[in-house]
Design a protein around this motif. Structure first.
Motif, PDB file in Angstrom:
ATOM      1  N   GLN A  55       0.833  -1.198   0.000  1.00  0.00           N
ATOM      2  CA  GLN A  55       0.000   0.000   0.000  1.00  0.00           C
ATOM      3  C   GLN A  55       0.868   1.248   0.000  1.00  0.00           C
ATOM      4  N   PHE A  56       0.273   2.359  -0.461  1.00  0.00           N
ATOM      5  CA  PHE A  56       1.053   3.570  -0.680  1.00  0.00           C
ATOM      6  C   PHE A  56       0.453   4.777   0.046  1.00  0.00           C
ATOM      7  N   LEU A  57       1.366   5.617   0.535  1.00  0.00           N
ATOM      8  CA  LEU A  57       1.020   6.891   1.151  1.00  0.00           C
ATOM      9  C   LEU A  57       1.794   7.999   0.445  1.00  0.00           C
ATOM     10  N   LEU A  58       1.218   9.187   0.423  1.00  0.00           N
ATOM     11  CA  LEU A  58       1.975  10.389   0.125  1.00  0.00           C
ATOM     12  C   LEU A  58       1.939  11.238   1.386  1.00  0.00           C
ATOM     13  N   ILE A  59       3.112  11.562   1.909  1.00  0.00           N
ATOM     14  CA  ILE A  59       3.208  12.387   3.121  1.00  0.00           C
ATOM     15  C   ILE A  59       3.748  13.748   2.707  1.00  0.00           C
ATOM     16  N   GLU A  60       3.000  14.808   3.034  1.00  0.00           N
ATOM     17  CA  GLU A  60       3.431  16.131   2.599  1.00  0.00           C
ATOM     18  C   GLU A  60       3.062  17.197   3.633  1.00  0.00           C
ATOM     19  N   GLY A  61       4.009  18.039   3.942  1.00  0.00           N
ATOM     20  CA  GLY A  61       3.763  19.154   4.848  1.00  0.00           C
ATOM     21  C   GLY A  61       4.944  20.093   4.839  1.00  0.00           C
ATOM     22  N   LYS A  62       4.706  21.364   4.985  1.00  0.00           N
ATOM     23  CA  LYS A  62       5.783  22.354   4.931  1.00  0.00           C
ATOM     24  C   LYS A  62       6.546  22.455   6.243  1.00  0.00           C
ATOM     25  N   THR A  88       1.368  18.350  -3.755  1.00  0.00           N
ATOM     26  CA  THR A  88       1.338  19.820  -3.921  1.00  0.00           C
ATOM     27  C   THR A  88      -0.037  20.358  -4.301  1.00  0.00           C
ATOM     28  N   ALA A  89      -1.071  19.517  -4.308  1.00  0.00           N
ATOM     29  CA  ALA A  89      -2.393  19.950  -4.779  1.00  0.00           C
ATOM     30  C   ALA A  89      -3.150  20.781  -3.750  1.00  0.00           C
ATOM     31  N   PHE A  90      -2.820  20.627  -2.459  1.00  0.00           N
ATOM     32  CA  PHE A  90      -3.607  21.282  -1.413  1.00  0.00           C
ATOM     33  C   PHE A  90      -2.717  22.021  -0.415  1.00  0.00           C
ATOM     34  N   PRO A  91      -2.112  23.139  -0.855  1.00  0.00           N
ATOM     35  CA  PRO A  91      -1.310  23.922   0.096  1.00  0.00           C
ATOM     36  C   PRO A  91      -2.148  24.457   1.253  1.00  0.00           C
ATOM     37  N   GLU A  92      -3.470  24.573   1.035  1.00  0.00           N
ATOM     38  CA  GLU A  92      -4.352  25.009   2.126  1.00  0.00           C
ATOM     39  C   GLU A  92      -4.293  24.038   3.304  1.00  0.00           C
ATOM     40  N   ILE A  93      -3.945  22.776   3.000  1.00  0.00           N
ATOM     41  CA  ILE A  93      -3.807  21.762   4.045  1.00  0.00           C
ATOM     42  C   ILE A  93      -2.362  21.645   4.504  1.00  0.00           C
ATOM     43  N   THR A  94      -1.444  21.547   3.543  1.00  0.00           N
ATOM     44  CA  THR A  94      -0.047  21.271   3.883  1.00  0.00           C
ATOM     45  C   THR A  94       0.672  22.466   4.495  1.00  0.00           C
ATOM     46  N   ASP A  95       0.072  23.658   4.433  1.00  0.00           N
ATOM     47  CA  ASP A  95       0.630  24.799   5.165  1.00  0.00           C
ATOM     48  C   ASP A  95       0.468  24.625   6.675  1.00  0.00           C
ATOM     49  N   HIS A  96      -0.516  23.827   7.080  1.00  0.00           N
ATOM     50  CA  HIS A  96      -0.895  23.754   8.499  1.00  0.00           C
ATOM     51  C   HIS A  96      -0.789  22.354   9.100  1.00  0.00           C
ATOM     52  N   PHE A  97      -0.629  21.349   8.255  1.00  0.00           N
ATOM     53  CA  PHE A  97      -0.568  19.960   8.702  1.00  0.00           C
ATOM     54  C   PHE A  97       0.566  19.222   7.999  1.00  0.00           C
ATOM     55  N   VAL A  98       0.933  18.097   8.572  1.00  0.00           N
ATOM     56  CA  VAL A  98       1.589  17.050   7.800  1.00  0.00           C
ATOM     57  C   VAL A  98       0.452  16.172   7.283  1.00  0.00           C
ATOM     58  N   ALA A  99       0.147  16.324   6.005  1.00  0.00           N
ATOM     59  CA  ALA A  99      -0.988  15.615   5.408  1.00  0.00           C
ATOM     60  C   ALA A  99      -0.534  14.242   4.924  1.00  0.00           C
ATOM     61  N   GLU A 356      -8.177  26.315  11.430  1.00  0.00           N
ATOM     62  CA  GLU A 356      -8.567  26.628  12.810  1.00  0.00           C
ATOM     63  C   GLU A 356      -8.278  25.451  13.739  1.00  0.00           C
ATOM     64  N   ILE A 357      -8.600  24.248  13.272  1.00  0.00           N
ATOM     65  CA  ILE A 357      -8.357  23.042  14.075  1.00  0.00           C
ATOM     66  C   ILE A 357      -6.862  22.853  14.292  1.00  0.00           C
ATOM     67  N   ALA A 358      -6.075  23.065  13.244  1.00  0.00           N
ATOM     68  CA  ALA A 358      -4.622  22.914  13.352  1.00  0.00           C
ATOM     69  C   ALA A 358      -4.041  23.896  14.355  1.00  0.00           C
ATOM     70  N   GLU A 359      -4.511  25.133  14.308  1.00  0.00           N
ATOM     71  CA  GLU A 359      -3.995  26.154  15.234  1.00  0.00           C
ATOM     72  C   GLU A 359      -4.373  25.829  16.667  1.00  0.00           C
ATOM     73  N   ALA A 360      -5.593  25.339  16.874  1.00  0.00           N
ATOM     74  CA  ALA A 360      -6.036  24.956  18.217  1.00  0.00           C
ATOM     75  C   ALA A 360      -5.204  23.786  18.743  1.00  0.00           C
ATOM     76  N   THR A 361      -4.906  22.838  17.853  1.00  0.00           N
ATOM     77  CA  THR A 361      -4.102  21.679  18.233  1.00  0.00           C
ATOM     78  C   THR A 361      -2.687  22.089  18.605  1.00  0.00           C
ATOM     79  N   ALA A 362      -2.137  23.033  17.841  1.00  0.00           N
ATOM     80  CA  ALA A 362      -0.780  23.500  18.105  1.00  0.00           C
ATOM     81  C   ALA A 362      -0.679  24.158  19.472  1.00  0.00           C
ATOM     82  N   VAL A 363      -1.721  24.882  19.865  1.00  0.00           N
ATOM     83  CA  VAL A 363      -1.735  25.533  21.178  1.00  0.00           C
ATOM     84  C   VAL A 363      -1.739  24.495  22.295  1.00  0.00           C
ATOM     85  N   VAL A 364      -2.548  23.431  22.093  1.00  0.00           N
ATOM     86  CA  VAL A 364      -2.626  22.353  23.097  1.00  0.00           C
ATOM     87  C   VAL A 364      -1.289  21.652  23.232  1.00  0.00           C
ATOM     88  N   GLN A 365      -0.615  21.391  22.073  1.00  0.00           N
ATOM     89  CA  GLN A 365       0.654  20.705  22.102  1.00  0.00           C
ATOM     90  C   GLN A 365       1.723  21.555  22.791  1.00  0.00           C
TER      91      GLN A 365
END
Length: 365
Positions: A55-62, A88-99, A356-365
């Motif tokens: 099985q295959f994954l693509l792991i991407e995050g800035k 690289t299709a969803f920078p809206e996600i990979t700017d804030h997560f390791v997708a 918003e969820i990513a930012e909230a998670t980062a604060v908790v961490q």
């Protein structure tokens, strides 16, 4: 020069042009991926042995320190838009997560004709997901990941979150599945109502011959055509554009991680294997009833649902979310312009809430 010969030459030229365009896009995507890595991020295709299948994954995050979000795509067997081809299709996600974009068993790059049909069971997908989560936790030295399911993926994601709450930091459902029979009953009632208002006699006569849900086989196919006819899967009106289905497929056509064979697997052979041939899996899906099976999720819960969705019924998903016990918090987000497939404007709503969820998670961490 004969007419057929001219057509043949034109076809060859068109194919060569399309391949050149594909190669150009692949080169660009590779360069963008290299730039992410150069700046300290990750953009990597991963091959894993998962319960005796490749099985295959693509792991991407800035930023490799961002929260990890594992996407479980819809279908089954349709790894769009959040599959391995999404580099690289969803920078809206990979700017804030390791997708983590994952082609599930029997889907896309993870499809093989040698996959035993007996393994195409919901619990096998849950067990596969656990292997992926354990790999991610070990690799990124974390004790939890976010699970984000879309449509069929919400079945796997919900069940996984129930079975392994200690590994899930948040559950996110997009087009949340609740119960097939109730979905169909509500869609049938809707069609009868709209058919009367529109004086669609041929549809009403056909619906009268169906009997009561659960509808399967050829009857279900006819039923789904009526749902599509009136926008219950992909909504539009004079002010609202439909979801761009080709746009969801486009990354797979130009992905440097998908060969031409992988494109065929994602759109034809894998989809057919999972959606049509895996009859046992479809039968299991028809029996899922989260109303009775899952009354509590221990992690924060976020449900995104199109207000016009008749496939995973909007009202049913909202009622289920309202009754769901979620001691860590829950939120139901209405996608006002969409049915089952979020359109461009509603994807912006999804991405904004994910940030918003990513930012909230980062604060908790």
């Amino acid at each position: 020069m004969g007419y057929l010969k001219i057509i043949g030459i034109v076809l060859v030229v068109v194919i060569l042009v399309l391949l050149a365009v594909r190669w150009g896009n692949q080169w660009k995507i590779k360069q963008e991926g290299k730039e992410i890595i150069k700046n300290g991020g990750i953009s990597e295709l991963v091959e894993l042995k998962v319960n005796d299948t490749k099985q295959f994954l693509l792991i991407e995050g800035k930023d490799k320190k961002k929260p990890i979000i594992l996407f479980l795509h819809g279908g089954p067997g349709q790894p769009f838009p959040f599959g391995v081809s999404a580099r690289t299709a969803f920078p809206e996600i990979t700017d804030h997560f390791v997708a983590v974009y994952y082609d599930q068993r029997g889907s896309g790059k993870s499809y093989s004709k040698d996959i035993p049909m007996k393994t195409m069971k919901i619990n096998q997908f849950v067990e596969d997901t656990d292997v992926i989560v354990d790999y991610l936790m070990k690799r990124f030295n974390t004790d939890k990941v976010m699970i984000a399911g879309t449509s069929w993926g919400t079945i796997v994601g919900t069940k996984y979150s129930v079975q392994h709450p200690e590994k899930v930091s948040a559950y996110i459902g997009i087009s949340q599945f609740v119960n097939m029979k109730e979905n169909q009953q509500r869609a049938l009632d809707w069609l009868l109502d709209i058919g009367g208002k529109n004086k669609d006699k041929s549809m009403l006569e056909d619906l009268d011959s169906f009997g009561e849900p659960l509808l399967t086989g050829k009857i279900e196919e006819r039923f789904m055509k009526f749902v599509s006819k009136y926008g219950g899967d992909n909504y539009s009106d004079e002010n609202v554009k439909k979801a761009d289905i080709f746009g969801m497929l486009k990354p797979s056509l130009i992905s440097p991680d998908y060969s031409l064979g992988d494109i065929f697997k994602a759109t034809v052979s894998g989809a057919s294997f999972s959606l049509l041939k895996a009859k046992g899996l479809l039968a299991e899906m028809n029996e899922v009833n989260f109303i009775t099976e899952v009354d509590e999720l221990k992690m924060p819960v976020y449900i995104f649902q199109g207000s016009h969705d008749k496939l995973t019924n909007y009202e049913l998903a909202r009622e289920y979310t309202e009754k769901l016990k979620a001691p860590a918090g829950k939120e139901f987000i209405t996608l006002e312009q969409s049915a089952h497939y979020p359109n461009e404007e509603d994807f912006k709503v999804v991405f904004a809430k994910l940030q918003e969820i990513a930012e909230a998670t980062a604060v908790v961490q």
